[in-house]
Design a protein around this motif. Structure first.
Motif, short mmCIF file in Angstrom:
data_model
loop_
_atom_site.label_atom_id
_atom_site.label_comp_id
_atom_site.label_asym_id
_atom_site.label_seq_id
_atom_site.Cartn_x
_atom_site.Cartn_y
_atom_site.Cartn_z
N ARG A 47 -120.63 -81.90 49.75
CA ARG A 47 -119.96 -82.50 48.59
C ARG A 47 -120.92 -83.40 47.81
O ARG A 47 -120.95 -83.37 46.57
N THR A 48 -121.71 -84.20 48.53
CA THR A 48 -122.68 -85.09 47.88
C THR A 48 -123.72 -84.29 47.10
O THR A 48 -124.08 -84.66 45.97
N LYS A 49 -124.18 -83.20 47.67
CA LYS A 49 -125.15 -82.36 46.96
C LYS A 49 -124.55 -81.80 45.67
O LYS A 49 -125.24 -81.72 44.65
N TYR A 50 -123.27 -81.42 45.70
CA TYR A 50 -122.63 -80.93 44.48
C TYR A 50 -122.46 -82.05 43.46
O TYR A 50 -122.67 -81.85 42.26
N ILE A 51 -122.12 -83.24 43.93
CA ILE A 51 -122.02 -84.38 43.01
C ILE A 51 -123.36 -84.63 42.36
O ILE A 51 -123.45 -84.87 41.15
N ASN A 52 -124.42 -84.57 43.14
CA ASN A 52 -125.77 -84.87 42.64
C ASN A 52 -126.26 -83.89 41.58
O ASN A 52 -127.15 -84.23 40.80
N VAL A 53 -125.71 -82.68 41.54
CA VAL A 53 -126.10 -81.73 40.49
C VAL A 53 -125.05 -81.67 39.37
O VAL A 53 -125.08 -80.80 38.52
N ALA A 57 -117.06 -81.23 43.82
CA ALA A 57 -116.10 -80.31 44.44
C ALA A 57 -115.27 -81.13 45.44
O ALA A 57 -115.52 -81.08 46.64
N PRO A 58 -114.29 -81.88 44.94
CA PRO A 58 -113.56 -82.80 45.80
C PRO A 58 -112.52 -82.17 46.72
O PRO A 58 -112.02 -82.82 47.62
N THR A 59 -112.20 -80.91 46.49
CA THR A 59 -111.18 -80.25 47.31
C THR A 59 -111.76 -79.00 47.97
O THR A 59 -112.80 -78.49 47.56
N LYS A 60 -111.03 -78.52 48.96
CA LYS A 60 -111.45 -77.28 49.63
C LYS A 60 -111.46 -76.12 48.63
O LYS A 60 -112.37 -75.29 48.64
N ALA A 61 -110.47 -76.08 47.76
CA ALA A 61 -110.41 -75.02 46.75
C ALA A 61 -111.61 -75.09 45.81
O ALA A 61 -112.19 -74.06 45.44
N PHE A 64 -114.57 -73.72 47.58
CA PHE A 64 -114.48 -72.26 47.61
C PHE A 64 -115.00 -71.68 46.30
O PHE A 64 -115.80 -70.74 46.29
N ALA A 65 -114.57 -72.28 45.19
CA ALA A 65 -115.03 -71.81 43.88
C ALA A 65 -116.54 -71.95 43.76
O ALA A 65 -117.23 -71.03 43.29
N ARG A 66 -117.09 -73.09 44.21
CA ARG A 66 -118.54 -73.29 44.15
C ARG A 66 -119.28 -72.27 45.02
O ARG A 66 -120.34 -71.76 44.63
N ALA A 67 -118.74 -71.97 46.19
CA ALA A 67 -119.38 -70.99 47.08
C ALA A 67 -119.46 -69.63 46.40
O ALA A 67 -120.46 -68.92 46.53
N ILE A 68 -118.42 -69.26 45.67
CA ILE A 68 -118.44 -67.99 44.93
C ILE A 68 -119.42 -68.09 43.76
O ILE A 68 -120.27 -67.21 43.58
N GLN A 69 -119.31 -69.15 42.98
CA GLN A 69 -120.17 -69.32 41.81
C GLN A 69 -121.65 -69.30 42.18
O GLN A 69 -122.49 -68.80 41.42
N ASP A 70 -121.96 -69.85 43.35
CA ASP A 70 -123.36 -69.99 43.74
C ASP A 70 -123.86 -68.85 44.63
O ASP A 70 -124.97 -68.90 45.14
#
Length: 78
Positions: A47-53, A57-61, A64-70
Motif C-alpha cells: 500500500r505504501t509503495k502505491y501511495i508513493n507513486v 489503494a486503500p481497499t482490497k478491491a 485487485f484493480a492495481r494488480a490487474i492494471q500493473d
C-alpha cells in the motif's frame, strides 16, 4: 504494465495475489507458512509503495484493480 507501477518484489506479488484469493489474512499465512504479522507487513508495504507513486489503494478491491492494471494478474485468472 503501468508506467507508474511501484516496484513490488516477487514475494510481495505472491503475498498480494494469495491475499486477493483468500478470505482472510490467516488463510494467507497458513498457505504461505508465515505469520499473520508478516502478511500484514507485506500488505502495508505494498500500500505504501502505491501511495508513493500517487496511486493509493486503500481497499482490497483497489489493490485487485492495481494488480490487474500493473500486469500482476488478469481477469481471466479469476
Amino acid at each position: 504494465m503501468n508506467s507508474r507501477a511501484p516496484r513490488l518484489s516477487a514475494r510481495e506479488i505472491e503475498v498480494l495475489l494469495t491475499w486477493l484469493r483468500a478470505d482472510s489474512k490467516q488463510e494467507v499465512a497458513l498457505e504461505l507458512r508465515v505469520g499473520v504479522g508478516t502478511v500484514n507487513t507485506h500488505i502495508s508495504r505494498i500500500r505504501t509503495k502505491y501511495i508513493n507513486v500517487g496511486r493509493p489503494a486503500p481497499t482490497k478491491a483497489a489493490l485487485f484493480a492495481r494488480a490487474i492494471q500493473d500486469g500482476h494478474t488478469t481477469l481471466d485468472e479469476w
